[in-house]
Design a protein around this motif. Structure first.
Motif, PDB file in Angstrom:
ATOM      1  N   THR A 183       0.886  -1.302   0.045  1.00  0.00           N
ATOM      2  CA  THR A 183       0.095   0.117   0.007  1.00  0.00           C
ATOM      3  C   THR A 183       0.785   1.252  -0.070  1.00  0.00           C
ATOM      4  OG1 THR A 183      -1.709  -1.231   1.460  1.00  0.00           O
ATOM      5  CG2 THR A 183      -1.887   1.288   1.222  1.00  0.00           C
ATOM      6  N   GLU A 184       1.685   1.387   0.710  1.00  0.00           N
ATOM      7  CA  GLU A 184       2.956   2.350   0.899  1.00  0.00           C
ATOM      8  C   GLU A 184       3.676   2.522  -0.449  1.00  0.00           C
ATOM      9  OE1 GLU A 184       3.969   2.426   5.496  1.00  0.00           O
ATOM     10  OE2 GLU A 184       4.702   0.929   4.281  1.00  0.00           O
ATOM     11  N   ALA A 185       3.887   1.349  -1.124  1.00  0.00           N
ATOM     12  CA  ALA A 185       4.737   1.381  -2.204  1.00  0.00           C
ATOM     13  C   ALA A 185       4.033   2.129  -3.410  1.00  0.00           C
ATOM     14  CB  ALA A 185       4.981  -0.038  -2.515  1.00  0.00           C
ATOM     15  N   LEU A 186       2.311   1.746  -3.175  1.00  0.00           N
ATOM     16  CA  LEU A 186       1.602   2.504  -4.583  1.00  0.00           C
ATOM     17  C   LEU A 186       1.539   3.993  -4.177  1.00  0.00           C
ATOM     18  CD1 LEU A 186      -0.234   1.946  -6.734  1.00  0.00           C
ATOM     19  CD2 LEU A 186      -2.092   1.535  -5.225  1.00  0.00           C
ATOM     20  N   GLU A 187       1.300   4.331  -3.014  1.00  0.00           N
ATOM     21  CA  GLU A 187       1.134   5.717  -2.791  1.00  0.00           C
ATOM     22  C   GLU A 187       2.502   6.545  -2.801  1.00  0.00           C
ATOM     23  OE1 GLU A 187       0.261   5.663   1.450  1.00  0.00           O
ATOM     24  OE2 GLU A 187      -2.046   5.221   1.173  1.00  0.00           O
ATOM     25  N   LEU A 188       3.526   5.904  -2.774  1.00  0.00           N
ATOM     26  CA  LEU A 188       4.910   6.636  -2.645  1.00  0.00           C
ATOM     27  C   LEU A 188       5.506   6.456  -4.606  1.00  0.00           C
ATOM     28  CD1 LEU A 188       6.721   5.438   0.193  1.00  0.00           C
ATOM     29  CD2 LEU A 188       5.963   7.658  -0.302  1.00  0.00           C
ATOM     30  N   ASN A 189       4.527   6.017  -5.117  1.00  0.00           N
ATOM     31  CA  ASN A 189       5.179   5.750  -6.684  1.00  0.00           C
ATOM     32  C   ASN A 189       6.097   4.907  -6.852  1.00  0.00           C
ATOM     33  OD1 ASN A 189       4.839   6.123  -9.469  1.00  0.00           O
ATOM     34  ND2 ASN A 189       6.334   7.597  -9.327  1.00  0.00           N
ATOM     35  N   VAL A 190       6.504   3.846  -6.015  1.00  0.00           N
ATOM     36  CA  VAL A 190       7.328   2.741  -6.011  1.00  0.00           C
ATOM     37  C   VAL A 190       6.848   1.775  -6.936  1.00  0.00           C
ATOM     38  CG1 VAL A 190       8.775   1.073  -4.784  1.00  0.00           C
ATOM     39  CG2 VAL A 190       8.171   3.182  -3.836  1.00  0.00           C
ATOM     40  N   ILE A 191       5.577   1.303  -7.132  1.00  0.00           N
ATOM     41  CA  ILE A 191       5.013   0.310  -7.907  1.00  0.00           C
ATOM     42  C   ILE A 191       3.760   0.883  -8.757  1.00  0.00           C
ATOM     43  CG2 ILE A 191       5.965  -1.570  -6.425  1.00  0.00           C
ATOM     44  CD1 ILE A 191       2.736  -1.828  -5.429  1.00  0.00           C
ATOM     45  N   ASP A 192       3.343   0.264  -9.565  1.00  0.00           N
ATOM     46  CA  ASP A 192       2.154   0.780 -10.349  1.00  0.00           C
ATOM     47  C   ASP A 192       0.932   0.111  -9.910  1.00  0.00           C
ATOM     48  OD1 ASP A 192       3.835   2.015 -12.435  1.00  0.00           O
ATOM     49  OD2 ASP A 192       4.628   0.064 -12.715  1.00  0.00           O
ATOM     50  N   PHE A 193       0.676  -1.265  -9.590  1.00  0.00           N
ATOM     51  CA  PHE A 193      -0.351  -1.800  -9.179  1.00  0.00           C
ATOM     52  C   PHE A 193      -0.521  -2.705  -7.852  1.00  0.00           C
ATOM     53  CE2 PHE A 193      -0.299  -1.832 -13.972  1.00  0.00           C
ATOM     54  CZ  PHE A 193      -1.310  -0.806 -14.318  1.00  0.00           C
ATOM     55  N   ILE A 194      -1.516  -2.964  -7.331  1.00  0.00           N
ATOM     56  CA  ILE A 194      -1.702  -3.792  -6.370  1.00  0.00           C
ATOM     57  C   ILE A 194      -2.483  -4.652  -6.922  1.00  0.00           C
ATOM     58  CG2 ILE A 194      -2.527  -4.508  -4.007  1.00  0.00           C
ATOM     59  CD1 ILE A 194      -1.656  -1.649  -2.989  1.00  0.00           C
ATOM     60  N   SER A 195      -2.080  -5.911  -7.019  1.00  0.00           N
ATOM     61  CA  SER A 195      -2.930  -7.272  -7.820  1.00  0.00           C
ATOM     62  C   SER A 195      -3.362  -8.105  -6.947  1.00  0.00           C
ATOM     63  CB  SER A 195      -2.112  -7.515  -8.974  1.00  0.00           C
ATOM     64  OG  SER A 195      -1.714  -6.310  -9.924  1.00  0.00           O
ATOM     65  N   GLN A 196      -4.565  -8.576  -6.792  1.00  0.00           N
ATOM     66  CA  GLN A 196      -4.871  -9.926  -5.929  1.00  0.00           C
ATOM     67  C   GLN A 196      -4.226 -11.013  -6.792  1.00  0.00           C
ATOM     68  OE1 GLN A 196      -6.942  -9.798  -3.267  1.00  0.00           O
ATOM     69  NE2 GLN A 196      -6.697  -7.569  -3.207  1.00  0.00           N
TER      70      GLN A 196
END
Length: 442
Positions: A183-196
């Motif tokens: 979640t933090e990685a997505l908010e900080l623009n470290v990753i592009d998606f969180i995928s189930q």
């Protein structure tokens, strides 16, 4: 007739006008595919080969994207550099998916994830802790470690810039060992998606544009590309505990063959283990000082066989072997270093091997024969009948043997020395009584 020709021409016009729309519809419904490889465990040379092979396979198939399912605690910096360079130079889109839930893209995995064209994480996964202390396995208290530290920070910063990701966080992952959740990685623009799961990732990537090409992954078929037997085998033998076992097998096998000539099996096993060990040493950051200490241990063990020192050299050899095995894998990442519960039993077994088995075998190779007729050569025997070049008799261990001399005649009731056996005839010579050890055989 004219009516038929008119109808035929009208059909051609209509078909030519309708054909482009049919082709476009067929092209839009064409089946697309993606290649998926799974990288789990420490990053090493075989991981580099696996990713490179997966990328080549995806290109040959004409896949939309190569997806790397990643779960790693870290790995070797050299292997990480090779993988990142391959990813940055790739014209085919590469997606890194940190999975399964509870998985981790730690240390080397952080570099690889940031280098992907598309970065995604499954729920309850983490990324970060990419400082050199966890990648090199040693504290940063030397000039070389500081150089590695500074290089790693600039290296990950360049990767983040290339992929338009958060450079400040990337540097903190190296500088401070920062680690964050998905979640933090997505908010900080470290990753592009969180995928189930993988299917959701395919839907999320659908429509993304890379180098002017639009990805069509929503309904793409999935091609799983597993590791080959060779990749699995070499990945297995490059584990520190397996390399330690190979070292022991090489030592035991070669020394065992030398002390028991003709056994064959120990020698063959030792040579094979040595070749595999040399291969692993050429691809992994093995500490040469460790090999030197292990070699010193073997020398001390061998000297003990000829100059008994009541265990002093055996003890010194055991200490040298332990320190050598400890230093052998010193350059490995912390998660790949050898634990003491491997080192202590290996040291004890090696000391026992040389202190008992090998020492007995070595001594046996340099002592005279103790059984058979060969053990009687050099011993004295009683002359029964006069012996000359034509014949005579002697008494050996309660048995009468035909005997001949090579020149000087020996009279009965005198002593002679056994020179050699030829069939049922013994060649003897006059016995010289001034010997240090005087053993008869009659």
């Amino acid at each position: 007739m004219i009516k038929k020709i008119s109808l035929f021409l009208l059909g051609l016009v209509l078909s030519s006008a309708y054909a482009p729309s049919v082709l476009a519809q067929a092209d839009s419904t064409a089946q697309t595919s993606v290649t998926v490889i799974t990288v789990k465990g420490a990053i090493g040379p075989t991981t580099t080969n696996y990713i490179r092979r997966g990328l080549e396979t995806a290109r040959e198939r004409g896949d939309e994207v190569l997806i790397i399912e990643l779960d790693t605690p870290g790995g070797l910096l050299n292997s990480t550099q090779d993988i990142v360079q391959e990813m940055l130079a790739s014209e085919m889109p590469i997606a890194v998916y940190v999975t399964p839930s509870g998985g981790n893209a730690g240390s080397a995995g952080t570099f690889i994830t940031l280098a992907a064209h598309v970065a995604a994480m499954a729920p309850t996964t983490t990324i970060g802790a990419a400082s050199p202390v966890s990648m090199g396995g040693q504290p940063q208290d030397t000039v070389m470690q500081k150089k590695i530290f500074n290089y790693s920070e600039s290296f990950i910063e360049n990767i983040a810039k290339e992929r338009d990701r958060n450079t400040e966080w990337a540097k903190s992952a190296v500088r401070d060992g920062a680690a964050i959740t998905e979640t933090e990685a997505l908010e900080l623009n470290v990753i592009d998606f969180i995928s189930q799961d993988l299917n959701e990732l395919l839907v999320q990537m659908d429509g993304l544009v890379f180098e002017g090409d639009t990805l069509q992954t929503a309904k793409a078929s999935i091609n799983k590309e597993g590791e080959t037997f060779a990749e699995q085998f070499f990945s297995f033998i490059m584990r520190p505990e397996i390399m330690l076992i190979l070292t022991m097998v090489a030592i035991y096998g070669i020394v065992g063959e030398v002390t028991n000539p003709g056994a064959i099996v120990p020698g063959v096993a030792g040579v094979i283990a040595l070749i595999l060990l040399l291969y692993g040493s050429a691809t992994m950051p093995i500490n040469v000082a460790g090999f030197v200490l292990i070699g010193l241990a073997i020398v001390l063990f061998l000297i003990e066989a000829f100059t008994p020192t009541f265990g002093i050299l055996i003890t010194g050899g055991a200490v040298s072997f332990f320190l050598g095995a400890l230093m052998l894998f010193q350059e490995f990442p912390k998660n790949m270093q050898l634990d003491w519960y491997w080192l202590v039993p290996a040291t004890i077994m090696t000391a026992i091997f040389f202190g008992w088995i090998a020492t007995s075998g070595i001594k046996a190779q340099f002592t005279g024969n103790r059984t058979g007729l060969e053990s009687l050569i050099g011993k004295k025997a009683k002359v029964v009948d006069d012996i000359n070049e034509e014949g005579g008799r002697i008494l050996i261990s309660g048995e009468y043997w035909n005997a001949v001399t090579e020149g000087e005649e020996i009279e009965s009731n005198e002593w002679c020395e056994i020179v050699r056996f030829e069939g049922l005839t013994v060649t003897v010579k006059p016995y010289t009584p001034n010997k240090e050890f005087d053993h008869g055989v009659n």
